[in-house]
Design a protein around this motif. Structure first.
Motif: not given
Length: 782
Positions: A100, A171, A188, A191, A201, A203, A235, A239
């Motif tokens: 990510l 995102v 969540r 993702l 993703p 962000l 973040l 996750i």
């Protein structure tokens, strides 16, 4: 789990904010109770205590700071740096990891776009209103820049990642998304679904509608989303990421702003010890966050189970190397770091080594003699500490040979004390000894003398008695010392190190010899070639090989393997041969000087000597592996050896038959490790030939390979055994810890005097001064 629970207790006690969602609650989370919204997966995750754990990271969040991907003019994207980062992230994604990204850059991208628009229509705009900053450039509203630049930034990412067959998804988030239960749940879910689909993703905070930063809630256990550092931390925790990499424009965390004279890069940082001191400078030239915000975000994420590294985004392959566990950036850890940071310990060892060198030989010997006395005086305390380690080793199921290395007793301590006194006795002619004198010309004399190497780092396993031995050798040779012992002997090592410091204190600082507490610190120290001059690993071949590979510019003195041979010549005495083979293999099979291969002259096949040796092996439960020639000679024999270059370090060995002494020598030079090899023979001429031609650090005649030891050589002890052909070789005592220095004394001469013919070079070798030895003797008596 313990770290998360403990941290949550400390963060949540007497507070009314939930750690993750920020919602007010009437609950106070004490006695191990966790916040209600903390997921089970988060609770079960532990942040890696060591860099070596990072290759196991499955889910990785990479945060790109504005200074990393923004050009120096703060207008537009640094395409070269961004392309390198994309390549690294793609590589890890294609390896099966879940990647990510939290990115900045929308404002810079939009600023470039809007400035172009303004320049094209400048004449019309100038008739309306003139808004300029001090540099003559139009002032642009950041929110407008973000709105204009976000789509272009994402298009750029998509095009770059597509080159590696990787798909991406945008995102955009805002602060309320983390504080609202429903929004956070949806985020969540989104993702996780993208990660399942092998999509990265990307962000970013929605800066087009971003409200002003709220007052900090960090003291209440929650980090406010006020920049992309805090966004990445929220973040990563949300996750349950394994690793968060924060990329900045500096190499990591420094003790003070980079560029300051006393500033030092911290390869490892523990927020458990804020008293070690950090001074933050100004914020980044672009973006909202500075180093302080990165440290706050990293610390918060770390305490909730996410490993964190802050690194330089401009460094080549930084992301890939971090995931490989390499020494890049600053690694955050919650492991306890008892005592002084290792960077400071190395500096203190350097300063202490110079004070130690300034002492007389008699004063250095007095320190070691005092240490020998303390080993006897404090034997009760030493043995009590040692028993703690032994009991722990037994309960942990440590192998018996390793436990035996760990055990200390009164006899061992007495032998150890005697060895230290021997070191002290032999040290009076060590430092400052004149090796060579030359008269360069009339009035110019040159001397070559012995001097300490500087600062040593010695890494040893299991054996606590190695600590005072190595310390004594370092003291008598005038070297500062950093010691890292095995975790099995932690209590014994602490006790013995305290005695070393007590012995040092009247003469030099206690910190001249320091004990390194954590395995992670070794990696940091191996990069400190400004302060450490020589690394000496003692232990398994795996340990030595790892240190040799990891050292960055610091010489490593050691041996990669201990493949020792015993050759039984055709003229060998049978009883002597059997005793030597038994001792070389069975006395201490885990030692690096134990026999690993037995070579037999072909004349010994099917003889009483052959049977006697094999009966001895059977009695001692030695597992035999047959070499190719022996396998052909025996119809029903031992299993064939898979390699003729194996260090078993156990009750196992290879047995092979050779044609003659020449074949034995060739075999040893090909398959040996240049450690220790022996011949058993009554033929003195054969023995002499063998000892000349075998290319090993130690070569013996009619003696066990187990004699390859500093104490048995009369050195008092050893810091290790070297198979290197440069500097020391074999057991390394005081002399192996010394180097040389040239001293030239003149009376105003210059090189021009010789060029113009006023003076002539003589280069006359002079005898060593007799008074040099007399001075040393009188100093010893004093």
């Amino acid at each position: 789990m313990f770290q998360v629970v403990r941290t949550t207790q400390s963060l949540c006690r007497q507070q009314t904010y939930c750690v993750l969602c920020g919602q007010r609650s009437k609950l106070t989370y004490t006695n191990g109770q966790l916040p209600k919204c903390l997921s089970v997966s988060s609770v079960q995750k532990l942040n890696a205590g060591q860099r070596s754990d990072l290759p196991k990271a499955k889910t990785v969040v990479v945060k790109l700071g504005s200074a990393v991907i923004t050009r120096e003019d703060e207008c537009g994207i640094a395409l070269g740096r961004l392309a390198s980062i994309v390549e690294q992230v793609s590589e890890l994604q294609n390896q099966g990891r879940q990647m990510l990204m939290v990115t900045s850059g929308a404002v810079a991208f939009g600023k470039q776009k809007l400035q172009q628009e303004i320049i094209m229509s400048m004449s019309m705009r100038e008739t309306l209103v003139k808004r300029e900053n001090i540099r003559g450039q139009p002032i642009l509203e950041p929110r407008a820049c973000a709105a204009a630049g976000q789509s272009g930034l994402m298009s750029l990412y998509e095009a770059m990642f597509m080159q590696y067959g990787v798909r991406t998804a945008q995102v955009l988030v805002t602060k309320p998304d983390f504080y609202n239960d429903e929004s956070r749940k949806n985020l969540r879910s989104t993702l996780n679904e993208l990660l399942k689909l092998n999509i990265i993703p990307i962000l970013n905070a929605n800066d087009a509608v971003a409200p002003p930063p709220e007052p900090d809630k960090d003291l209440a256990g929650i980090i406010s989303v006020k920049d992309n550092d805090s966004l990445a931390a929220r973040l990563a925790v949300e996750i349950s990421a394994d690793l968060m990499i924060i990329m900045s424009d500096v190499n990591g965390l420094y003790t003070s702003p980079p560029g300051h004279p006393e500033s030092r890069l911290l390869h490892t940082y523990s927020p458990l010890y804020p008293e070690n001191g950090l001074i933050f400078g100004e914020k980044s030239r672009v973006g909202l966050g500075g180093m302080e915000s990165k440290v706050n975000a990293a610390t918060w994420a770390l305490k909730l189970g996410v490993s964190v590294v802050i690194c330089n985004g401009c460094e080549e392959n930084a992301i890939v190397n971090i995931v490989k566990g390499k020494q890049v950036g600053t690694f955050f850890t919650m492991e306890e770091n008892v005592g002084t940071p290792v960077e400071v310990q190395a500096i203190q060892a350097r300063d202490g080594s110079r004070k130690l060198q300034a002492l007389t030989s008699g004063q250095r010997a007095a320190i070691v003699n005092r240490l020998a006395d303390l080993l006897v005086e404090k034997k009760v305390d030493i043995l009590q500490a040692n028993q703690l380690d032994v009991r722990k080793a037994y309960s942990a199921g440590l192998a018996s040979p390793l436990v035996s290395r760990l055990i200390l007793n009164e006899n061992k301590l007495q032998v150890l004390a005697n060895g230290l006194r021997k070191i002290a006795e032999d040290s009076f002619s060590a430092v400052g000894r004149v090796l060579q004198r030359t008269r360069i010309a009339d009035g110019i004399e040159l001397e070559k003398i012995t001097v300490p190497i500087g600062v040593l780092m010695v890494i040893f396993e299991s054996r606590p008695d190695a600590l005072p031995q190595v310390a004594a050798l370092a003291i008598c040779s005038g070297n500062g010392l950093l010691l890292k012992g095995g975790k099995e002997a932690v209590n014994s090592n602490k006790m013995l190190h305290s005695l070393v410091m007590d012995a040092l204190e009247p003469y030099v600082p206690r910190e001249t010899i320091s004990l390194i507490s954590r395995r992670e610190d070794i990696e940091d120290l191996l990069h400190m070639n400004d302060y450490i001059d020589l690394v000496i690993p003692r232990g398994s071949s795996e340990l030595i090989e790892k240190i040799q590979k990891s050292s960055q510019g610091i010489p490593v003195l050691g041996h990669s393997e201990g493949i020792c041979h015993v050759y039984i010549d055709q003229h060998a005495n049978a009883d002597m041969a059997n005793r030597i083979v038994h001792d070389a293999k069975c006395d201490y099979p885990a030692a690096c000087n134990a026999m690993e291969t037995l070579l037999l002259h072909k004349s010994h096949l099917y003889t009483p000597l052959f049977d006697k040796i094999f009966d001895t092996f059977k009695h001692e439960n030695v597992k035999i592996h047959a070499g190719p020639r022996l396998s052909q000679s025996l119809k029903f024999g031992p299993t064939p050896a898979t390699s003729m270059k194996t260090e078993y370090s156990a009750l196992e060995c290879t047995v092979e038959v050779v044609e003659d002494i020449e074949e034995a020598i060739a075999h040893i030079n090909k398959f040996g490790s240049s450690h220790t090899d022996a011949i058993v023979t009554d033929d003195d001429e054969a023995a002499s030939h063998f000892m000349r031609m075998v290319d090993s650090a130690c070569v013996f005649h009619n003696a066990s390979t187990r004699f390859a030891d500093g104490y048995r050589f009369g050195l008092g002890a050893e810091v290790g055994i070297s198979t290197s052909r440069i500097h020391a070789r074999g057991p390394v005592g005081i002399e192996g810890l010394l180097t040389t220095k040239w001293l030239l004394s003149g009376s105003g001469e210059t090189v021009a005097d010789f060029a113009q013919g006023k003076l002539q070079y003589l280069h006359e070798k002079l005898p060593l001064k007799e008074e040099n030895g007399n001075d040393l003797a009188s100093e010893a008596n004093a």
